[in-house]
Design an enzyme around this catalytic site. Structure first.
Site, mmCIF file in Angstrom:
data_model
loop_
_atom_site.group_PDB
_atom_site.id
_atom_site.type_symbol
_atom_site.label_atom_id
_atom_site.label_comp_id
_atom_site.label_asym_id
_atom_site.label_seq_id
_atom_site.Cartn_x
_atom_site.Cartn_y
_atom_site.Cartn_z
ATOM 1 N N TYR A 111 8.659 40.789 -33.590
ATOM 2 C CA TYR A 111 7.834 41.172 -34.732
ATOM 3 C C TYR A 111 6.969 39.990 -35.160
ATOM 4 O O TYR A 111 5.833 40.159 -35.579
ATOM 5 C CB TYR A 111 8.706 41.639 -35.898
ATOM 6 N N PHE A 112 7.515 38.802 -35.035
ATOM 7 C CA PHE A 112 6.728 37.646 -35.459
ATOM 8 C C PHE A 112 5.488 37.457 -34.585
ATOM 9 O O PHE A 112 4.389 37.262 -35.090
ATOM 10 C CB PHE A 112 7.575 36.358 -35.467
ATOM 11 N N LEU A 152 13.037 45.654 -29.363
ATOM 12 C CA LEU A 152 11.680 46.008 -28.965
ATOM 13 C C LEU A 152 11.544 46.022 -27.444
ATOM 14 O O LEU A 152 11.929 45.078 -26.772
ATOM 15 C CB LEU A 152 10.683 45.007 -29.569
ATOM 16 N N GLY A 156 6.239 49.445 -24.160
ATOM 17 C CA GLY A 156 5.883 50.859 -24.264
ATOM 18 C C GLY A 156 6.238 51.483 -25.608
ATOM 19 O O GLY A 156 5.819 52.599 -25.902
ATOM 20 N N ILE A 193 5.607 19.229 -13.361
ATOM 21 C CA ILE A 193 4.854 20.466 -13.595
ATOM 22 C C ILE A 193 4.900 20.806 -15.077
ATOM 23 O O ILE A 193 3.880 21.057 -15.717
ATOM 24 C CB ILE A 193 5.440 21.628 -12.769
ATOM 25 N N PHE A 252 2.748 21.010 -20.481
ATOM 26 C CA PHE A 252 2.872 20.536 -21.851
ATOM 27 C C PHE A 252 1.565 19.906 -22.341
ATOM 28 O O PHE A 252 1.095 20.185 -23.420
ATOM 29 C CB PHE A 252 4.009 19.515 -21.951
ATOM 30 N N ASP A 311 25.246 21.798 -27.348
ATOM 31 C CA ASP A 311 26.626 22.010 -26.902
ATOM 32 C C ASP A 311 27.331 23.024 -27.799
ATOM 33 O O ASP A 311 28.444 22.794 -28.273
ATOM 34 C CB ASP A 311 27.374 20.667 -26.875
HETATM 35 C C1 LIG Z 1 0.526 31.985 -34.298
HETATM 36 O O1 LIG Z 1 -0.440 32.435 -33.358
HETATM 37 C C2 LIG Z 1 -1.341 31.434 -32.913
HETATM 38 C C3 LIG Z 1 -2.421 32.085 -32.088
HETATM 39 O O2 LIG Z 1 -1.919 32.721 -30.985
HETATM 40 C C4 LIG Z 1 -0.574 30.348 -32.165
HETATM 41 O O3 LIG Z 1 -1.449 29.336 -31.749
HETATM 42 C C5 LIG Z 1 0.461 29.784 -33.124
HETATM 43 O O4 LIG Z 1 1.245 28.848 -32.448
HETATM 44 C C6 LIG Z 1 1.346 30.884 -33.673
HETATM 45 N N1 LIG Z 1 2.225 30.307 -34.693
HETATM 46 C C7 LIG Z 1 3.527 30.153 -34.490
HETATM 47 C C8 LIG Z 1 4.284 29.518 -35.598
HETATM 48 O O5 LIG Z 1 4.072 30.517 -33.471
#
Ligand SMILES: *[C@@H]1O[C@H](CO)[C@@H](O)[C@H](O)[C@H]1NC(C)=O
Ligand SMILES: *[C@@H]1O[C@H](CO)[C@@H](O)[C@H](O)[C@H]1NC(C)=O
Ligand SMILES: *[C@@H]1O[C@H](CO)[C@@H](O)[C@H](O)[C@H]1NC(C)=O
Ligand SMILES: *[C@@H]1O[C@H](CO)[C@@H](O)[C@H](O)[C@H]1NC(C)=O
Ligand SMILES: *[C@@H]1O[C@H](CO)[C@@H](O)[C@H](O)[C@H]1NC(C)=O
Length: 626
Positions: A130-131, A158, A161, A284, A289, A454
């Site tokens: 949801y976030f 979730l 589809g 990688i 990163f 751990d």
């Molecule tokens: C929220 O979405 C943006 C755009 O996709 C992303 O850059 C950002 O890291 C997200 N925020 C969190 C806290 O995940």
């Protein structure tokens, strides 16, 4: 880190509550466990306080593939495609550049008595939480709390589809806004570099009208949260811009630099001690990163600011930054433990000690524990073991003095098999919630954030009421949000280590989520993490994983439920917990839920399990019901 917060210089003068219309959410939208039992909360949607109970209005959505055409954006937001094209002064076949602000016309209405919303439906194209739906897909135009409320699925249920109902943040002008000439309240998702004054200038309105429309009580605006811009007429497509999506670069990017230095150090450690595969994987990941440095910075910030706006529960717990830990003299430790007498030994090198009137636990450590001491001093949460003091003697041994946990480790407790203690499911759910809350705190609310590394049933201790606390921070490591770091020393407890850690030494909060999944299985089954089946050792997680993958999982799972729980009609409950566990044990770390998702799912399960009436339970629920 300040450069990532957008300054809001004129903030405090103008937030005159008398005319202020809607509360700015700030970073409360990051917390998916907020409740609004005591009135509407801006962590959901805008309050239904306008003159009209419905109105047509506009949102700003930044074009991002695949949502970069009239059809895809109108589909995503349930907006009329023709109106969408007209108001943006473009043809139906336009492809917007990434980051372009697109004006989206919507109908906004009070569906419940509390909140305004503009409705849309969203079919999950991939597994999301949801976030991420609220923040990443809808760019902050919706919130995880309102998604949880408007959809029947738990945070972890979730699937690709599924069709979700998405309420978008919108509002209609109040009487006083209409009187002062406002026709529309444009919902604007804040981006890097925005300030109230820059937005006011761009949309050709006064800063004070923006400040009156939004009660802003935080010292900054945060990206992916919304502001309302009061407009005298329809928004003008000539005011929309293309965002670069970059945090401002006017000051040196301190956190990424620090972080990459650290990553480099780690990398060289890896070069020094191991070769081949691990190194390749780390290189990688290190390059990945570097490419993702920007989002790294976002996460660091998220971690830091979440601390200031959290759910009430957690806010209560964050009492002080550094709590008091006493430095004991070695003589005091010797006296308290009666010179480490065997009758005071609790297990391993842990002794019970009487300090004045208090019984405390003393842990003798032969290695340098100053890192652990410094870390524990800063941590203050009900579900993390509290360091009361410490001592370093002349021989270089460290003695850590902790609160005493009457019920010992969760492992011992599960093996004790005292029927009364074990009967109730809600005790086990409470233990799971305690651990999840403690981990959520470590992952998100401390400064810096930590990965425990751990988590297992021997490192979870229970107090006299069987409330759980996380202990043994020997391996804990600083973390920066969800970032992955590499380590060359894979140490941990068999049966609990996440595959990416075992195979490639990758460290992230998601490895604690994995281990938590194993602990949940032990809570359900009472079994240990590695069991013997037909003469060979097998992982409990593999056994339950295959049970859960089959049809009829609920019925098959019942034969694995801890015998001391059978009879308390907990099959449905076991199944719900096992589902959470399966999600935690997903192979790809990114697809595992966050501890916040898990806490909200466990709360949901806890609500559905009626507490059993037994004297111990009664006293427990009283204590918890504050
Ligand atoms: C929220 O979405 C943006 C755009 O996709 C992303 O850059 C950002 O890291 C997200 N925020 C969190 C806290 O995940
Ligand atoms: C804004 O927040 C305050 C304090 O939480 C609350 O009393 C008020 O009702 C909120 N206003 C709106 C419009 O939601
Ligand atoms: C949006 O697109 C999806 C998939 O292409 C489709 O199933 C859905 O019906 C569309 N929704 C609307 C409102 O057009
Ligand atoms: C719409 O765009 C055209 C050119 O693309 C421009 O000439 C016209 O002035 C624009 N209209 C508005 C209202 O911005
Ligand atoms: C969302 O889906 C529901 C049920 O499928 C439907 O009744 C509703 O009209 C849809 N809403 C929108 C805005 O498309």
């Amino acid at each position: 880190m300040k450069q990532f917060l957008i300054p809001l210089f004129i903030l405090y003068f103008a937030s005159s509550n008398a005319r202020a219309e809607q509360n700015y959410s700030g970073n409360s939208v990051l917390d998916c466990t907020i409740n609004d039992q005591n009135g509407p909360s801006s962590a959901f949607l805008y309050t239904c306080n306008g003159l009209g109970k419905s109105c047509s209005t506009f949102l700003i959505f930044q074009s991002q593939p695949p949502y970069n055409t009239i059809t895809s954006i109108s589909n995503l937001t349930s907006s009329d495609p023709e109106k969408l094209a007209t108001v943006n002064n473009v043809s139906m076949f336009t492809v917007f550049p990434t980051g372009k602000e697109v004006i989206v016309p919507v109908n906004c209405y009070c569906k419940t008595k509390d909140y305004y919303q503009a409705d849309t439906n969203y079919t999950l194209p991939t597994i999301q939480t949801y976030f991420t739906i609220a923040n990443n897909t809808f760019e902050g135009l919706s919130t995880c709390n309102s998604l949880l409320r408007f959809n029947p699925y738990g945070a972890l249920d979730l699937l690709v589809g599924m069709q979700l109902h998405v309420p978008l943040r919108c509002a209609c002008p109040t009487q006083s806004q209409i009187e002062s000439g406002t026709k529309y309240l444009l919902t604007y998702p804040v981006d890097w570099g925005d300030s109230v004054s820059s937005l006011a200038a761009r949309f050709k309105v006064s800063s004070s009208s923006v400040l009156e429309a939004n009660v802003i009580t935080t010292p900054a605006l945060y990206p992916f949260t919304t502001l309302l811009i009061p407009l005298p007429g329809e928004p003008d497509s000539s005011t929309t811009i293309v965002h670069s999506g970059q945090p401002p670069t006017f000051s040196p990017p301190v956190p990424p630099t620090k972080k990459s230095k650290k990553a480099k150090t780690k990398l060289s450690v890896a070069v020094g001690t191991t070769g081949g595969f691990l190194l390749v994987v780390c290189v990688i990941l290190f390059s990945v990163f570097l490419m993702r440095k920007r989002s790294a910075a976002t996460f660091v910030e998220a971690c830091k600011v979440r601390k200031t706006k959290s759910s009430e529960d957690i806010r209560d717990e964050i009492a002080g930054i550094e709590h008091f830990s006493k430095e004991y003299r070695f003589e005091e430790i010797k006296e308290a433990t009666e010179n480490f007498s065997s009758k005071n030994r609790i297990g391993g090198s842990v002794y019970k000690g009487l300090f004045g009137k208090d019984i405390l636990a003393v842990k003798k450590m032969s290695s340098d524990a100053s890192k652990e001491v410094n870390m524990l001093k800063k941590i203050n949460h009900f579900n993390v073991i509290k360091l009361q003091g410490y001592c370093k003697n002349d021989e270089g041994f460290f003695y850590l003095v902790f609160e005493y946990m009457e019920n010992g480790s969760l492992r011992e407790w599960l093996e004790k098999n005292i029927p009364m203690e074990h009967e109730s499911w809600d005790k086990r759910i409470q233990i799971a919630l305690d651990i999840a809350n403690g981990l959520q705190y470590l992952h998100n609310f401390t400064e810096p954030c930590y990965v425990h590394k751990d988590i297992n049933t021997s490192n979870i201790l229970l107090n006299e009421d069987a409330r759980a606390k996380i202990a043994n921070f020997r391996l804990a490591e600083e973390s920066e949000g969800d970032n992955i770091t590499c380590t060359s020393q894979v140490v941990g407890t068999r049966g609990y280590m996440a595959p990416e850690y075992l195979e490639a030494g990758l460290v992230s909060p998601k490895m604690d989520v994995y281990a938590f999944g194993v602990v949940l299985l032990e809570l359900i089954t009472g079994k240990v993490s590695i069991i013997v089946q037909a003469g060979t050792e097998v992982m409990l997680s593999a056994v339950i994983g295959s049970v859960m993958a089959k049809d009829d999982a609920e019925a098959n799972l019942s034969s694995f439920i801890d015998p001391s729980l059978v009879g308390s009609s907990g099959e449905a409950c076991a199944f719900e917990l096992a589902k959470i566990s399966v999600a935690c044990l997903i192979r790809e770390p990114a697809r595992r839920p966050s501890m916040a998702d898990i806490v909200s799912s466990l709360l949901r399960i806890q609500r559905n399990v009626p507490p059993r009436i037994s004297p111990t339970m009664n006293s427990n629920s009283q204590r918890m019901g504050r």
